[in-house]
Design an enzyme around this catalytic site. Sequence first.
Site, PDB file in Angstrom:
ATOM      1  N   SER A   1       4.033   1.404   8.223  1.00 44.50           N
ATOM      2  CA  SER A   1       3.748   2.718   7.633  1.00 44.50           C
ATOM      3  C   SER A   1       2.992   3.589   8.627  1.00 44.50           C
ATOM      4  O   SER A   1       3.051   4.811   8.573  1.00 44.50           O
ATOM      5  CB  SER A   1       2.919   2.559   6.355  1.00 44.50           C
ATOM      6  OG  SER A   1       3.629   1.786   5.411  1.00 44.50           O
TER       7      SER A   1
ATOM      8  N   MET B   1       0.851  -1.192   0.000  1.00 41.18           N
ATOM      9  CA  MET B   1       0.000   0.000   0.000  1.00 41.18           C
ATOM     10  C   MET B   1       0.891   1.247   0.000  1.00 41.18           C
ATOM     11  O   MET B   1       0.423   2.356   0.301  1.00 41.18           O
ATOM     12  CB  MET B   1      -0.934  -0.014   1.212  1.00 41.18           C
ATOM     13  CG  MET B   1      -1.879  -1.232   1.192  1.00 41.18           C
ATOM     14  SD  MET B   1      -3.460  -0.935   1.983  1.00 41.18           S
ATOM     15  CE  MET B   1      -2.934  -0.511   3.631  1.00 41.18           C
TER      16      MET B   1
ATOM     17  N   GLN C   1       6.179 -10.923   7.576  1.00 43.04           N
ATOM     18  CA  GLN C   1       5.656 -11.653   8.729  1.00 43.04           C
ATOM     19  C   GLN C   1       4.972 -10.707   9.730  1.00 43.04           C
ATOM     20  O   GLN C   1       4.248 -11.161  10.603  1.00 43.04           O
ATOM     21  CB  GLN C   1       6.813 -12.422   9.393  1.00 43.04           C
ATOM     22  CG  GLN C   1       6.454 -13.219  10.631  1.00 43.04           C
ATOM     23  CD  GLN C   1       5.356 -14.241  10.363  1.00 43.04           C
ATOM     24  OE1 GLN C   1       5.296 -14.847   9.308  1.00 43.04           O
ATOM     25  NE2 GLN C   1       4.459 -14.413  11.328  1.00 43.04           N
TER      26      GLN C   1
ATOM     27  N   HIS D   1       9.377  -2.940   3.720  1.00 45.09           N
ATOM     28  CA  HIS D   1       9.058  -3.088   2.288  1.00 45.09           C
ATOM     29  C   HIS D   1      10.336  -3.311   1.475  1.00 45.09           C
ATOM     30  O   HIS D   1      10.375  -4.169   0.581  1.00 45.09           O
ATOM     31  CB  HIS D   1       8.370  -1.823   1.745  1.00 45.09           C
ATOM     32  CG  HIS D   1       7.046  -1.518   2.369  1.00 45.09           C
ATOM     33  ND1 HIS D   1       6.870  -0.501   3.284  1.00 45.09           N
ATOM     34  CD2 HIS D   1       5.823  -2.088   2.206  1.00 45.09           C
ATOM     35  CE1 HIS D   1       5.600  -0.451   3.644  1.00 45.09           C
ATOM     36  NE2 HIS D   1       4.936  -1.403   3.016  1.00 45.09           N
TER      37      HIS D   1
END
Lengths: 291, 291
Positions: free
Chosen positions: A186, A30, A148, A37
């Site tokens: 995030s 996202m 995870q 990431h």
Amino acid sequence: MQIFKTITGIRSFVKEARQAGRTVGFVPTMGYFHEGHLTLMRQAKGECDLVVVSIFVNPLQFGPREDFASYPRDFDRDVALARSTGVDAVFAPDTQEMYPEQYYTTVDVEKITDPLCGRSRPGHFRGVTTVVAKLFNIVHPHRAYFGQKDAQQVVVISRLVEDLNMDLTVVTVPIVREPDGLAMSSRNVYLDPADRKAALVLCQSLRAAKEAMASGVREGPRLAGLVRELIAKEPRASLEYVEVLGLPDLIPCINLKGRVLIAVAARFGATRLIDNTILEVEAVSKIQIQT
Amino acid sequence: MQIFKTITGIRSFVKEARQAGRTVGFVPTMGYFHEGHLTLMRQAKGECDLVVVSIFVNPLQFGPREDFASYPRDFDRDVALARSTGVDAVFAPDTQEMYPEQYYTTVDVEKITDPLCGRSRPGHFRGVTTVVAKLFNIVHPHRAYFGQKDAQQVVVISRLVEDLNMDLTVVTVPIVREPDGLAMSSRNVYLDPADRKAALVLCQSLRAAKEAMASGVREGPRLAGLVRELIAKEPRASLEYVEVLGLPDLIPCINLKGRVLIAVAARFGATRLIDNTILEVEAVSKIQIQT
């Protein structure tokens, strides 16, 4: 690195690569990238000839009172970061491209979506499995990478892939943490300094549970109780759940055995954070016998 | 012609063909072939390099009081018929291969599954869309062939493919009828001679509706009423529904316009039969102006 906004664009890019015999790795996100990431992207790049990253804040997986509108976004920064890890293509469709008018189809994984985040976020996993099924069909990767950190998501998506006979491998990548132990997310940018500090109670309580198990505790409810007590001592934390569940079916564990997930969710101000750890109970037990 | 019972078997067969640049046509069936099925296979064979037919009586699409157990089956005859049309592979998994223990995933298409058979067979289309999504992922065809006899199924599967961005083309093949007009169906074998004769009321009433439209009737409810009256005159027929719906969204039509589906379902004894016709209203209207 190429950027695609349309389904036909990314699809023909991947098709050409596959026809040339190249393997395709896929990291669905996202956006608003953090080190977690980037770790997924680097691992994909190490294992596949070509890596596609999608950036799509999926409205379907947010509840009506959740943070879809305010979810952090920074497309230009994300593109630069993806490029720096060697990603070959970014797929960034808008909502209309993914859900045109008269969109009627959903994908549901039952039972294992009932506990944990499924209980506190009704409809969330239906949104996740629907968008992931679409993205897998669009990108058609050989391997797809998930963190995870979203432990239940990994279990649910693995089940989706197996149940619907999708021809790809789901790869789970360990949680990436800040130097002080906070799991990267995030949503961490929402935290004010006091909440940022308080949020450490999540990883600390999970570590305490792990140590308790290493020292012989074998009852799920006792471990959950320990985590609950530690989080209760942090006045800025509002606990949502602590659960001790067997893997891969997410069934509550009374007597710990095999692979066990301890998962926790709590709010710090308006910010909801999750964290988890996986225990391999037999392995630890063996070590104990040896000592 | 090869016969595969396992997912890995059919998958590697198709993969090899695709890698050699051959196009793959797919005809998903529940077996007990009649001329309708064979027409699908022949058309697939004419349009694709290689044709796969699946035979799987899918328990998920039968209701608890429906005819799953008694659904007609004749595997050896089906295999011989498939071979005679030039089919390259039959995929005939057992239930365990398709739905192993701890199977949790379903695929749902909403709204357009509400009317017609969706209303009288709750859960039916969820079963269809789930198994078809699985079969598409297993067989991975370029083109998939469905009969117009199951008009709503064709609409629902086309929507599934579009919504989930499946990379294949759905091909609809016109209804194949017996010489006297009865739509071919595996369930026709259930009919005793009197019911077999009575069942003609379905195609006859649809033909009457078509003629009424050709002679100027433009109101959906009036056409539905005409079909209903004709079926009511047949004492062996127990009407389940007559609906006049716009395509492709299956919305009830008051004033007919564009492509219109007239669909009917009725029971003859214990046997449930369906039939339908599609009217192109503008085209007919033009002819009228010309005369």
